[in-house]
Scaffold this active site. Structure first.
Site, short mmCIF file in Angstrom:
data_model
loop_
_atom_site.label_atom_id
_atom_site.label_comp_id
_atom_site.label_asym_id
_atom_site.label_seq_id
_atom_site.Cartn_x
_atom_site.Cartn_y
_atom_site.Cartn_z
N GLU A 169 -31.39 -5.07 2.69
CA GLU A 169 -30.40 -4.67 3.70
C GLU A 169 -30.80 -5.07 5.12
OE1 GLU A 169 -31.76 -2.68 1.38
OE2 GLU A 169 -30.09 -2.30 0.03
N HIS A 171 -19.95 5.45 1.00
CA HIS A 171 -20.81 6.45 0.38
C HIS A 171 -21.59 7.27 1.41
CE1 HIS A 171 -19.65 3.88 -2.90
NE2 HIS A 171 -20.19 4.69 -3.79
N ARG A 199 -12.19 2.97 0.46
CA ARG A 199 -12.82 1.68 0.14
C ARG A 199 -11.77 0.66 -0.29
NH1 ARG A 199 -16.47 3.01 -4.37
NH2 ARG A 199 -15.31 4.94 -4.57
N ASP A 253 -25.45 11.51 -7.28
CA ASP A 253 -26.65 10.73 -6.93
C ASP A 253 -27.68 11.56 -6.16
OD1 ASP A 253 -26.02 8.43 -8.23
OD2 ASP A 253 -25.27 7.35 -6.47
N SER A 294 -19.00 -1.59 -5.48
CA SER A 294 -18.82 -0.22 -5.00
C SER A 294 -18.18 -0.17 -3.61
CB SER A 294 -20.16 0.52 -4.95
OG SER A 294 -20.73 0.57 -6.24
N ARG A 339 -17.29 8.08 -0.50
CA ARG A 339 -17.11 7.50 -1.82
C ARG A 339 -15.80 8.01 -2.46
NH1 ARG A 339 -18.43 9.97 -6.73
NH2 ARG A 339 -18.57 8.53 -8.49
N PHE A 354 -28.43 3.01 3.22
CA PHE A 354 -29.16 1.75 3.37
C PHE A 354 -28.72 1.01 4.65
CE2 PHE A 354 -28.25 2.22 -1.32
CZ PHE A 354 -29.40 2.93 -1.58
#
Lengths: 317, 280
Positions: A62, A113, A14, A121, A41, A171, A87
């Site tokens: 989204e 992610h 990221r 999560d 994030s 992630r 998403f």
């Protein structure tokens, strides 16, 4: 053969994404970035800080973000739309299908992610079907880079490519395996280790595990051919067929369900001249909460499991 | 007040659009005449007066855009585009036919003048938001028109888009809601209520104007009155489904069904009669 080694250097993909985006944005004024309330994030917020006029937070909506991306692209913008993979693809599927893929607009969906390594999560956030969903769409290019170095090459490459792209990254921090830039090319697989006993074809950060599997197998006198397949669609058919012919045994490995991802793409590529295949991936189940490493071990997404499967295959076939 | 000749000309154009809707859907053997006829007057006003566009340069960057979010009204859009000169009107006879470019729902890759591919309801307003943002980014003064169905606003994404349009102060968006009151399964208020419709859009930060969607003069006046005041505008056009063909008006049965041969002849003769009266 391409130079790739497991190093002690860890870097988050990221971070690589946001650095590459900023560099791209400074060279090309048509680059516009959208996010859906996850810009801290996904790290697109950094682009927004440098280029506030070309960054739009679309809030927790989204599907709308994908439609907005399509509208911007229809007016000549190169649009990067980011959020978590679950998403970006699941929630937004019809918007991507109707407004981006069908009209073949220049939208780059960069999802973070992805996969089970999301960790704590749990299953609701561990996207394991995104490659399958995006791969099924005509006009869509699907990419899963192996490390931060490659991610920095992917960003300008997809900006250069005209049409929709889906890039999935995870992630967690990942080991650097490419020390130099310039190997990535859309649609090209890379041979990282040569061998003729078995071919391990991996995508995303599983490629680092495949390199470790090579070392494990080598200790037992098994020569594995290690292939990194950063582009899942269009798949490098020629390379898949070549290593199938050379080794006679293929293992694919992806942090994704075994349905519809890299394993399917490779098996389709070699179907005319098939060789025995094993697909390592999440076996048609949802994930669960846990530490990333624990989950990867529990679901068999490790070098150790690749080596085990390789040995089984060599024994059997 | 508008020029009488202009009003008459636009009425003529709306009738031509209606005739082509009937002709093309009849020849195709499938399609959506009801919701195409209800927006024919709005379509005529847009393509033959209000919109800045150039049929010789369909991709002109400074053009006003139109997103037909209720994509099933494609026959009306195609008729307007053909009559404006984007492609030969004869092509309208090949609607939905294999090997021809007029797809059942608008396809921007195949049809010159179509600014966005649509068909699955609920997507068009989001796309219009993106086009409007691009206009603001580039300092261009084009406007983005988007035609919504009244059943379509039952889709949640419409409200995501409505929210983002007012958040980003996109006064270059003009939505037209084709309020014909009917969706496939029945009247909107029976199937899934959309009222109080004006209040809902106001609550989302839009300027709302309610008009008779078949009154050419009122449509033109309304477009004329819209101000660039940092708010998107929605025109709630009260219309009649199937408008212009007596046995289609206000009925559910012609939402997605073509006329039979007998019905086709009757519809065309009614529209031709209206044309004669107008020219008379």
């Amino acid at each position: 053969m391409v130079n790739a080694n497991i190093t002690n250097k860890m870097r988050n993909l990221r971070d690589a994404y946001s650095s590459a985006l900023i560099e791209l944005g400074s060279k090309n004024e048509d680059v516009v970035v959208l996010d859906a309330d996850l810009s801290l994030s996904t790290k697109t917020k950094r682009f927004g800080t440098v280029f506030p006029d070309r960054f739009f937070d679309m809030g927790i909506a989204e599907a709308n973000m994908m439609g907005v991306a399509a509208g911007l692209a229809a007016c000549g913008k190169i649009v990067f739309a980011s959020t978590f993979a679950v998403f970006a693809t699941g929630r937004s599927y019809d918007a991507i299908r109707q407004s981006i893929a069908y009209p073949e607009l220049n939208v780059k969906i960069v999802a973070t992610h992805a996969g089970i390594s999301v960790g704590g999560d749990g299953a609701s956030h561990q996207m394991l079907e995104d490659i399958a969903l995006m791969r099924a769409l005509p006009n869509m290019t699907v990419i899963a880079p192996a490390d931060a170095t490659e991610m920095e090459d992917v960003v300008p490459a997809i900006a250069e490519h005209s049409g929709p792209c889906y890039v999935r990254i995870g992630r967690a921090d990942a080991p650097i395996i490419f020390e130099t830039h310039g190997e990535f090319k859309i649609g090209r697989g890379l041979v990282l280790r040569d061998g003729s006993d078995v071919a391990i074809i991996a995508t995303g950060t599983m490629t680092a595990e495949a390199l470790k599997a090579y070392d494990l197998l080598k200790k037992e006198g098994i020569e594995a051919c290690i292939v990194h397949m950063p582009t899942i669609k269009p798949i490098d058919k020629k390379l898949a067929r070549k290593v199938a012919g050379k080794t006679g045994r293929i293992i694919t490995c992806e942090e994704h369900t075994i349905i519809g991802g890299l394993g399917d793409a490779v098996s389709m590529a070699i179907a005319e001249k098939p060789v025995p295949m094993r697909r390592i991936g999440v076996n048609d189940v949802f994930g669960e909460s846990g530490e990333a490493r624990q989950l990867m071990e529990k679901y068999g997404l490790t070098a150790e499991n690749m080596a085990k499967v390789a040995k089984e295959m060599i024994k059997k076939y | 007040m508008h020029d009488k000749a202009l009003i008459k000309d636009l009425k003529r154009k709306a009738l031509e659009i209606r005739k082509w809707v009937i002709e093309s859907v009849y020849r195709a053997g499938s399609g959506h005449p009801g919701g195409s006829l209800s927006i024919a007057d709005v379509m005529a006003c847009l393509y033959f007066h209000e919109m800045r566009h150039n049929p010789k340069d369909p991709k002109w960057p400074d053009r006003d855009r139109l997103v037909l979010s209720k994509g099933h009204a494609a026959p009306a859009l195609y008729a307007a585009l053909a009559l404006a000169g984007y492609f030969p009107v004869e092509e309208l006879k090949n609607l939905r036919k294999i090997g021809h470019f007029l797809q059942g729902h608008p396809c921007m890759k195949k049809v010159p003048g179509v600014d966005m591919s649509t068909g699955s309801l609920g997507h068009g307003l989001s796309v219009a938001v993106g086009m409007a943002l691009a206009g603001k980014l580039d300092g261009k003064d084009y406007r983005v028109f988007v035609i919504l169905g009244d059943g379509e606003v039952q889709e949640g994404q419409i409200w995501e888009a409505a929210n983002s349009a007012s958040h980003y102060k996109l006064d270059n968006i003009i939505a037209i809601l084709d309020r014909n009151g009917l969706q496939i399964d029945g009247p909107t208020e029976e199937i899934m209520h959309v009222e109080p419709i004006a209040w809902r859009w106001q609550a989302f930060g839009w300027d709302v104007i309610e008009i008779d969607g078949h009154d050419i003069e009122e449509i033109l006046d309304t477009f004329h009155e819209i101000k660039m005041n940092e708010k998107p505008t929605i025109i709630i056009a009260n219309t009649i489904k199937g408008k212009g063909v007596s046995f289609m008006e206000g009925t559910l049965s012609f939402h997605g069904k073509p006329p039979s041969e007998e019905q086709y002849k009757k519809a065309m003769s009614e529209l031709e009669q209206e044309e004669r009266e107008l020219n008379g």
